[in-house]
Design an enzyme around this catalytic site. Structure first.
Site, PDB file in Angstrom:
ATOM      1  N   ILE A  49       0.873  -1.173   0.000  1.00 57.02           N
ATOM      2  CA  ILE A  49       0.000   0.000   0.000  1.00 57.02           C
ATOM      3  C   ILE A  49       0.911   1.223   0.000  1.00 57.02           C
ATOM      4  CG2 ILE A  49      -0.273   0.002   2.503  1.00 57.02           C
ATOM      5  CD1 ILE A  49      -3.191   0.970   2.015  1.00 57.02           C
ATOM      6  N   ALA A  50       0.620   2.164  -0.884  1.00 53.75           N
ATOM      7  CA  ALA A  50       1.489   3.332  -1.003  1.00 53.75           C
ATOM      8  C   ALA A  50       0.706   4.520  -1.528  1.00 53.75           C
ATOM      9  CB  ALA A  50       2.650   3.027  -1.957  1.00 53.75           C
TER      10      ALA A  50
ATOM     11  N   GLU B  16       2.593  -6.582   7.153  1.00 45.94           N
ATOM     12  CA  GLU B  16       3.869  -6.220   7.724  1.00 45.94           C
ATOM     13  C   GLU B  16       4.091  -4.746   7.424  1.00 45.94           C
ATOM     14  OE1 GLU B  16       3.840 -10.451   6.697  1.00 45.94           O
ATOM     15  OE2 GLU B  16       3.853  -8.744   5.319  1.00 45.94           O
TER      16      GLU B  16
ATOM     17  N   ASN C 266       8.081   3.043  10.370  1.00 43.59           N
ATOM     18  CA  ASN C 266       7.005   3.734   9.648  1.00 43.59           C
ATOM     19  C   ASN C 266       5.802   3.932  10.582  1.00 43.59           C
ATOM     20  OD1 ASN C 266       5.120   4.747   7.864  1.00 43.59           O
ATOM     21  ND2 ASN C 266       5.522   3.226   6.265  1.00 43.59           N
TER      22      ASN C 266
ATOM     23  N   TYR D 289      -3.074   1.861  10.358  1.00 45.88           N
ATOM     24  CA  TYR D 289      -3.547   0.496  10.573  1.00 45.88           C
ATOM     25  C   TYR D 289      -4.232   0.353  11.934  1.00 45.88           C
ATOM     26  CZ  TYR D 289      -0.423  -0.261   6.611  1.00 45.88           C
ATOM     27  OH  TYR D 289       0.204  -0.186   5.401  1.00 45.88           O
TER      28      TYR D 289
END
Length: 157
Positions: A71-72, A105, A110, A117
């Protein structure tokens, strides 16, 4: 995500993850499992109003377990809610794949992603030492119970 998205996805991938970026082959391999009646993957891209690719995300499902593969969001999109929208899409598809749990993960350094999350109900369950190479950075493993997440979002609607 379609094959024609791979080149702009790779540009963003190398910008955001210069040490441990995915290769084109890795994306091609994932997309091979994202279409048809036996699909086990969900890959999505986000574009801005000018058609520039500004984010992407992917999910793999196996049995009752899903895993957020990637995811970015482009740096100029940080703080806009794009990451949350991408994650919401993946979780909807985890439900469609009939998964009970979603794992992911995230780099231990980060914290911005970790907070995202956690807002969605993911909980830390362990570490993978040296997971991100070649930088030898540890990964925090997080888990979400999909049914609890769905019930929680229904209660807040």
């Amino acid at each position: 995500m379609r094959w024609w998205d791979i080149a702009p996805v790779l540009e963003l991938e190398h910008e955001l993850f210069p040490e441990d970026a995915w290769s084109a082959g890795m994306f091609w391999s994932e997309l091979a499992h994202a279409r048809g009646p036996g699909a086990t993957r969900r890959y999505v891209v986000a574009e801005d109003a000018d058609g520039r690719l500004v984010g992407y995300a992917g999910l793999a499902a196996a049995g009752d377990l899903a895993d957020v593969q990637t995811i970015a969001a482009a740096r100029d999109q940080w703080g806009t809610g794009l990451g949350a929208r991408l994650l919401t899409d993946l979780l909807k598809h985890a439900t469609a794949f009939e998964c009970d749990e979603v794992l992911l993960e995230v780099r231990v350094d980060n914290t911005r992603a970790q907070r995202l999350y956690e807002r969605f109900g993911f909980e830390p369950i362990g570490f993978r030492r040296g997971y991100y190479q070649p930088g030898n950075v540890d990964a925090l493993v997080m888990r979400l119970n999909v049914q609890e997440h769905v019930q929680g979002t229904e209660e807040t609607d």
